[in-house]
Write a protein that holds these residues in place. Sequence first.
Motif, mmCIF file in Angstrom:
data_model
loop_
_atom_site.group_PDB
_atom_site.id
_atom_site.type_symbol
_atom_site.label_atom_id
_atom_site.label_comp_id
_atom_site.label_asym_id
_atom_site.label_seq_id
_atom_site.Cartn_x
_atom_site.Cartn_y
_atom_site.Cartn_z
ATOM 1 N N UNK A 139 28.796 14.126 39.247
ATOM 2 C CA UNK A 139 27.426 13.853 39.649
ATOM 3 C C UNK A 139 27.247 12.472 40.272
ATOM 4 N N UNK A 140 27.921 11.450 39.755
ATOM 5 C CA UNK A 140 27.793 10.113 40.324
ATOM 6 C C UNK A 140 28.184 10.113 41.799
ATOM 7 N N UNK A 141 29.185 10.906 42.153
ATOM 8 C CA UNK A 141 29.674 10.954 43.526
ATOM 9 C C UNK A 141 28.789 11.823 44.426
ATOM 10 N N UNK A 142 27.973 12.663 43.805
ATOM 11 C CA UNK A 142 27.136 13.589 44.560
ATOM 12 C C UNK A 142 25.698 13.105 44.699
ATOM 13 N N UNK A 143 25.179 12.496 43.643
ATOM 14 C CA UNK A 143 23.778 12.047 43.632
ATOM 15 C C UNK A 143 23.651 10.936 42.600
ATOM 16 N N UNK A 144 23.869 9.706 43.035
ATOM 17 C CA UNK A 144 23.924 8.575 42.112
ATOM 18 C C UNK A 144 22.588 8.341 41.414
ATOM 19 N N UNK A 145 21.477 8.571 42.102
ATOM 20 C CA UNK A 145 20.162 8.353 41.489
ATOM 21 C C UNK A 145 19.937 9.323 40.331
ATOM 22 N N UNK A 146 20.258 10.584 40.542
ATOM 23 C CA UNK A 146 20.108 11.581 39.484
ATOM 24 C C UNK A 146 21.058 11.278 38.328
ATOM 25 N N UNK A 147 22.277 10.857 38.633
ATOM 26 C CA UNK A 147 23.241 10.514 37.579
ATOM 27 C C UNK A 147 22.698 9.396 36.692
ATOM 28 N N UNK A 148 22.109 8.367 37.312
ATOM 29 C CA UNK A 148 21.542 7.277 36.528
ATOM 30 C C UNK A 148 20.425 7.742 35.624
ATOM 31 N N UNK A 149 19.623 8.692 36.104
ATOM 32 C CA UNK A 149 18.502 9.201 35.312
ATOM 33 C C UNK A 149 18.970 9.990 34.095
ATOM 34 N N UNK A 150 20.146 10.591 34.170
ATOM 35 C CA UNK A 150 20.655 11.407 33.061
ATOM 36 C C UNK A 150 21.504 10.620 32.068
ATOM 37 N N UNK A 151 21.764 9.363 32.359
ATOM 38 C CA UNK A 151 22.698 8.579 31.540
ATOM 39 C C UNK A 151 22.293 8.518 30.074
ATOM 40 N N UNK A 152 20.996 8.351 29.803
ATOM 41 C CA UNK A 152 20.555 8.212 28.424
ATOM 42 C C UNK A 152 20.870 9.435 27.583
ATOM 43 N N UNK A 153 20.531 10.626 28.085
ATOM 44 C CA UNK A 153 20.779 11.852 27.306
ATOM 45 C C UNK A 153 22.269 12.117 27.145
ATOM 46 N N UNK A 154 23.043 11.898 28.197
ATOM 47 C CA UNK A 154 24.491 12.088 28.095
ATOM 48 C C UNK A 154 25.069 11.115 27.062
#
Length: 535
Positions: A491-506
């Motif tokens: 995901x970081x390589x595909x959509x960095x903004x979305x990856x950052x938003x999911x960091x907390x739950x992961x």
Amino acid sequence: MVNETQPSLTHRPTLMARLAENRQYDLAVVGGGATGLGVALDAAARGFSVVLVESHDFAKGTSSRATKLVHGGVRYLAQGNIALVREALRERTTLLDNAPHLAQPLPFIMPSYKWWETPFYGIGLKMYDALAGKAGLGRTEFLTRSETLSLLPTALPDGLRGGVKYWDGQFNDARLALALARTAASRGALLLNYCRASDLHYQGGKVAGLVCEDTQSGQSYRIQARCVVNAAGVWVDELRQKDGAANGGDGRRPTKPMVAPSQGVHMVVDREFLGGDVALMVPKTADGRVLFAVPWLGKVILGTTDTPRNDLAREPLPFKEEVDFILNESARYLRRAPTRADVKSVWVGLRPLVKPQDDDGDDTKGLSREHTVLVSRSGLVTVTGGKWTTYRAMAEDVLRRCADKGLLERRKDGVTTHLRLLGAPEKGASVQSICRPPGLHSYGNEQDWVMALPGAQVTLCDGLTEAMVRFAARCEYAVTVEDVLARRSRLLFLDARLAGALAGRVGQILLEETDLDPDVDAFQALAHHYLRLPA
């Protein structure tokens, strides 16, 4: 379905306990990228006892930042390097056969805007087919203008005369690295990420093992090994310098670096810029480089560059001229030109190009793409260079050199030629194209096990569930949020903004699974880094 004893092969406390055992290994490998993992798997498959240590995560560096192509190297053919192309084409087929859930054939279109381009490049690609022989993935075709636009509808129509269609392969590099690691572990190898090789130790003037440090706990370990292979990619010279200093170096004649780093930049945009599952390849841009627009996991990768870089930053930034080059060249071939605002993620890899020992120049385009194996006076074996496609052949070459020098006994080559990697489905089973959005297909025959974990029905985003995060922690060596969102998921390589938003739950899920700090804040900073484009 995967054997349920398998998590013990990747359970970190169990691995660290094994590392603390007082035993001698046949082979110790430094570096958990394509080359090191390939060597570890090949050696383990031959029955050697193997330990591998990686200072960060597996494939953290160059090996997760490729253009995602399994290819013979069309540009190497133009350079006249027939032997390299032939080897790569052979290995391309081997890789696709052994990991069909992670690597598949991909058609490419080379559009022609000058009258001579179709026959000129087409004849060269027919030679590419001939070199592949029975290992070919599909025949090269000459295309009319209308055929080119039907296959590549987003190509710039103005001045288009036709094109050439040919075939190569595509893969998921970081997940292939994990498959190599896990397959080696299933053959008895001990592999550890976040375990840094800090020094070598010697016996009678010969390398006898490593000193390493668990970067999670700070604890040091001594590894005894008959043979040590330095496969740290672009960072191999660090260990070579230590070896040289320990064996007669006096500071006046330091070990000469063998790597000249070259920076490759890739930018990711939405699928609509290319359309369909066909890649665009420009063999010669305005400055003589190659440009790709490649569909991958529901997005499009634009790149790549080839720029000398003097530092060895773990997270290098693109240079402004590289960003301008990719966007400007894309505008010459695509109906709708992507802009900075369209970029979902930008990532940079450092290629370990082998530098001639009498060369002090800066032109990395002229340096060798082939790998090199060196053995020092003390017996330290260093391998660097090469490319993902030929990782298996490189591993065989390394073990052959180890045997030549009497560091390991000689055992038969070819043990990994038909060794299917963990997760590979049965031959003939249907496999979803990795051009498509990410999902369960990359788990191959382990999909049922992933689906049986808690959170299988809880979707974090398209292609990522809570169960996949748990699988990453239990079975794929994942420790941090970056491990999951950059390399187990891409995901970081595909959509960095979305990856950052999911960091907390992961991070919450990882903490439940590992009881280790998942480094949420560090990942969110990294996600911001992957969105930075120099103005």
